[in-house]
Design a protein around this motif. Structure first.
Motif, PDB file in Angstrom:
ATOM      1  N   GLY A 135      34.879  50.851  16.579  1.00 39.38           N
ATOM      2  CA  GLY A 135      36.252  50.890  16.729  1.00 39.38           C
ATOM      3  C   GLY A 135      36.536  51.853  17.820  1.00 39.38           C
ATOM      4  N   LEU A 136      36.104  52.826  18.308  1.00 46.73           N
ATOM      5  CA  LEU A 136      36.380  53.642  19.526  1.00 46.73           C
ATOM      6  C   LEU A 136      36.343  52.829  20.787  1.00 46.73           C
ATOM      7  CD1 LEU A 136      37.025  56.361  20.922  1.00 46.73           C
ATOM      8  CD2 LEU A 136      34.505  56.827  20.886  1.00 46.73           C
ATOM      9  N   ALA A 137      35.278  52.066  20.911  1.00 52.31           N
ATOM     10  CA  ALA A 137      34.831  51.104  22.018  1.00 52.31           C
ATOM     11  C   ALA A 137      36.175  50.132  22.066  1.00 52.31           C
ATOM     12  CB  ALA A 137      33.679  50.312  21.862  1.00 52.31           C
ATOM     13  N   THR A 138      36.500  49.510  20.948  1.00 53.88           N
ATOM     14  CA  THR A 138      37.465  48.619  20.974  1.00 53.88           C
ATOM     15  C   THR A 138      38.837  49.118  21.593  1.00 53.88           C
ATOM     16  OG1 THR A 138      36.488  47.349  19.082  1.00 53.88           O
ATOM     17  CG2 THR A 138      38.978  46.736  19.510  1.00 53.88           C
ATOM     18  N   ASP A 139      39.333  50.238  20.776  1.00 52.80           N
ATOM     19  CA  ASP A 139      40.571  51.153  21.146  1.00 52.80           C
ATOM     20  C   ASP A 139      40.550  51.362  22.618  1.00 52.80           C
ATOM     21  OD1 ASP A 139      41.359  51.012  18.719  1.00 52.80           O
ATOM     22  OD2 ASP A 139      40.983  52.919  18.197  1.00 52.80           O
ATOM     23  N   ARG A 140      39.171  51.995  23.197  1.00 55.48           N
ATOM     24  CA  ARG A 140      39.298  52.084  24.672  1.00 55.48           C
ATOM     25  C   ARG A 140      39.461  50.887  25.474  1.00 55.48           C
ATOM     26  NH1 ARG A 140      34.174  56.211  25.143  1.00 55.48           N
ATOM     27  NH2 ARG A 140      35.146  58.183  24.294  1.00 55.48           N
ATOM     28  N   GLN A 141      38.622  49.793  25.225  1.00 56.07           N
ATOM     29  CA  GLN A 141      39.168  48.624  25.876  1.00 56.07           C
ATOM     30  C   GLN A 141      40.389  47.878  25.838  1.00 56.07           C
ATOM     31  OE1 GLN A 141      36.747  46.978  27.915  1.00 56.07           O
ATOM     32  NE2 GLN A 141      38.575  46.185  28.720  1.00 56.07           N
ATOM     33  N   ARG A 142      41.199  48.185  24.668  1.00 53.05           N
ATOM     34  CA  ARG A 142      42.599  48.021  24.429  1.00 53.05           C
ATOM     35  C   ARG A 142      43.346  48.638  25.369  1.00 53.05           C
ATOM     36  NH1 ARG A 142      43.267  47.405  18.640  1.00 53.05           N
ATOM     37  NH2 ARG A 142      43.550  49.706  18.852  1.00 53.05           N
ATOM     38  N   SER A 143      43.041  49.936  25.344  1.00 50.16           N
ATOM     39  CA  SER A 143      44.034  50.976  26.165  1.00 50.16           C
ATOM     40  C   SER A 143      43.868  50.528  27.593  1.00 50.16           C
ATOM     41  CB  SER A 143      43.476  52.221  25.876  1.00 50.16           C
ATOM     42  OG  SER A 143      44.153  53.153  26.740  1.00 50.16           O
ATOM     43  N   THR A 144      42.618  50.079  27.968  1.00 50.08           N
ATOM     44  CA  THR A 144      42.210  49.860  29.459  1.00 50.08           C
ATOM     45  C   THR A 144      43.002  48.494  29.815  1.00 50.08           C
ATOM     46  OG1 THR A 144      40.117  50.671  29.569  1.00 50.08           O
ATOM     47  CG2 THR A 144      40.499  49.075  31.299  1.00 50.08           C
ATOM     48  N   ASP A 145      42.883  47.505  29.103  1.00 51.74           N
ATOM     49  CA  ASP A 145      43.601  46.393  29.278  1.00 51.74           C
ATOM     50  C   ASP A 145      44.933  46.529  29.208  1.00 51.74           C
ATOM     51  OD1 ASP A 145      41.023  44.939  29.220  1.00 51.74           O
ATOM     52  OD2 ASP A 145      41.375  44.146  26.986  1.00 51.74           O
ATOM     53  N   ARG A 146      45.795  47.293  28.404  1.00 54.92           N
ATOM     54  CA  ARG A 146      47.118  47.664  28.418  1.00 54.92           C
ATOM     55  C   ARG A 146      47.593  48.130  29.857  1.00 54.92           C
ATOM     56  NH1 ARG A 146      47.120  50.146  24.063  1.00 54.92           N
ATOM     57  NH2 ARG A 146      47.336  52.401  24.621  1.00 54.92           N
ATOM     58  N   ARG A 147      46.782  49.110  30.127  1.00 61.50           N
ATOM     59  CA  ARG A 147      47.058  49.860  31.342  1.00 61.50           C
ATOM     60  C   ARG A 147      46.936  48.998  32.629  1.00 61.50           C
ATOM     61  NH1 ARG A 147      46.917  54.893  33.359  1.00 61.50           N
ATOM     62  NH2 ARG A 147      48.041  55.430  31.601  1.00 61.50           N
ATOM     63  N   ARG A 148      46.148  48.136  32.747  1.00 59.24           N
ATOM     64  CA  ARG A 148      45.885  47.257  33.689  1.00 59.24           C
ATOM     65  C   ARG A 148      47.060  46.187  33.827  1.00 59.24           C
ATOM     66  NH1 ARG A 148      41.345  45.155  32.426  1.00 59.24           N
ATOM     67  NH2 ARG A 148      39.940  46.453  33.388  1.00 59.24           N
ATOM     68  N   LEU A 149      47.692  45.588  32.732  1.00 66.46           N
ATOM     69  CA  LEU A 149      48.866  45.002  32.437  1.00 66.46           C
ATOM     70  C   LEU A 149      49.790  45.774  33.045  1.00 66.46           C
ATOM     71  CD1 LEU A 149      50.086  42.221  31.735  1.00 66.46           C
ATOM     72  CD2 LEU A 149      50.557  43.291  29.612  1.00 66.46           C
ATOM     73  N   GLU A 150      50.200  47.062  32.649  1.00 63.51           N
ATOM     74  CA  GLU A 150      51.257  47.761  33.040  1.00 63.51           C
ATOM     75  C   GLU A 150      51.289  48.030  34.488  1.00 63.51           C
ATOM     76  OE1 GLU A 150      51.082  51.131  30.422  1.00 63.51           O
ATOM     77  OE2 GLU A 150      51.937  50.284  28.682  1.00 63.51           O
ATOM     78  N   TRP A 151      50.110  48.585  34.865  1.00 63.74           N
ATOM     79  CA  TRP A 151      49.836  48.945  36.279  1.00 63.74           C
ATOM     80  C   TRP A 151      50.489  47.559  37.315  1.00 63.74           C
ATOM     81  CZ3 TRP A 151      50.312  53.283  35.368  1.00 63.74           C
ATOM     82  CH2 TRP A 151      49.703  54.541  35.913  1.00 63.74           C
ATOM     83  N   ALA A 152      50.256  46.463  36.819  1.00 59.51           N
ATOM     84  CA  ALA A 152      50.224  45.415  37.675  1.00 59.51           C
ATOM     85  C   ALA A 152      51.949  45.223  37.907  1.00 59.51           C
ATOM     86  CB  ALA A 152      49.841  44.108  37.203  1.00 59.51           C
ATOM     87  N   ALA A 153      52.754  45.713  37.118  1.00 62.28           N
ATOM     88  CA  ALA A 153      54.226  45.569  37.396  1.00 62.28           C
ATOM     89  C   ALA A 153      54.920  46.727  37.844  1.00 62.28           C
ATOM     90  CB  ALA A 153      54.861  45.605  36.105  1.00 62.28           C
ATOM     91  N   LEU A 154      54.088  47.747  38.282  1.00 54.66           N
ATOM     92  CA  LEU A 154      54.451  49.021  39.104  1.00 54.66           C
ATOM     93  C   LEU A 154      54.136  49.381  40.513  1.00 54.66           C
ATOM     94  CD1 LEU A 154      53.895  51.562  36.120  1.00 54.66           C
ATOM     95  CD2 LEU A 154      55.865  50.307  36.453  1.00 54.66           C
ATOM     96  N   THR A 155      54.980  50.035  41.106  1.00 46.32           N
ATOM     97  CA  THR A 155      54.564  50.288  42.532  1.00 46.32           C
ATOM     98  C   THR A 155      53.608  51.633  42.383  1.00 46.32           C
ATOM     99  OG1 THR A 155      56.485  52.033  42.849  1.00 46.32           O
ATOM    100  CG2 THR A 155      57.076  49.656  43.182  1.00 46.32           C
TER     101      THR A 155
END
Length: 238
Positions: A135-155
């Protein structure tokens, strides 16, 4: 706040930031800690080296660490900050591969070291713990994916503002001057975290100093105007 911060696994909250030990039932946590031995590190000591063979995992009891990785072209990225209650080195221990990142103590660290074979045997005999680790590994991966998506829209400016506000929340210590980030990161490490160059981050920090949004010390930053950082994040959608 680092010195007075409560142990992470004493929290009752549960989200993707909750560390490994906080997810375990008390009896499982006690049993896991009992198969290891204490190991202390001084600040700036490397706990694990990228590309080295895996022989053990570490459970962090006190103190914070940074997780960094160097790409083939020499670019160094800050991947995560890990602190009390976190587990590090488990990926390599389970896969049998070399370590994917370097872990360095940002302050004195108290940990429990568990030899790889004993750790994997414990997981095999205690499915509840193995499921929590999954579960921890899944949460970390989900957090990484979410950050990658958010980062793409930011300067880069917006990413730096987001990072500073996150550090204010997780590692901020209020002083007479402002909110000091009680964790020492270099400009290169900030750059790696926001996906930019050290030069670009240095220019942005200089701009923030000129606007009296932050004050910088050697490996220390004091946030004077968090409200301005929040406005920077909102500029693109305003």
């Amino acid at each position: 706040m680092a010195g007075g911060r409560a142990r992470a696994w004493d929290d009752d909250g549960f989200d993707d930031r909750v560390p490994f030990l906080a997810r375990l039932e008390r009896e499982d946590r006690v049993a896991l800690l009992a198969i290891g031995r204490p190991l202390h590190y001084q600040a700036r000591t490397v706990l694990m080296h990228q590309d080295e063979p895996s022989g053990h995992v570490l459970l962090l009891i006190r103190g914070w660490t940074k997780v960094t990785a160097i790409a083939a072209n020499g670019y160094e990225a800050l991947l995560a900050l890990r602190g009390p209650g976190d587990i590090i080195g488990e990926g390599a221990a389970l896969s049998g591969r070399h370590r994917s990142a370097t872990v360095t103590a940002l302050e004195p660290v108290e940990s429990i070291v568990i030899e790889q074979g004993r750790f994997t045997a414990f997981l095999g005999s205690t499915p509840r713990v193995a499921l929590q680790l999954l579960g921890l590994a899944t949460d970390r991966q989900r957090s990484t994916d979410r950050r990658r998506l958010e980062w793409a829209a930011l300067t880069v400016r917006e990413r730096l503002a987001v990072l500073l506000l996150e550090l204010v929340r997780t590692h901020g210590s209020r002083t007479e001057e402002g909110i000091e980030l009680a964790i020492g990161l270099s400009q290169q490490e900030f750059a790696g975290s926001v996906g930019s160059s050290r030069e670009a981050v240095a220019r942005l920090l200089k701009e923030l100093r000129a606007r009296q949004v932050v004050a910088t010390r050697r490996r220390r930053i004091v946030v004077l105007r968090p409200d301005v950082l929040r406005r920077i994040i909102g500029e693109s959608s305003a």
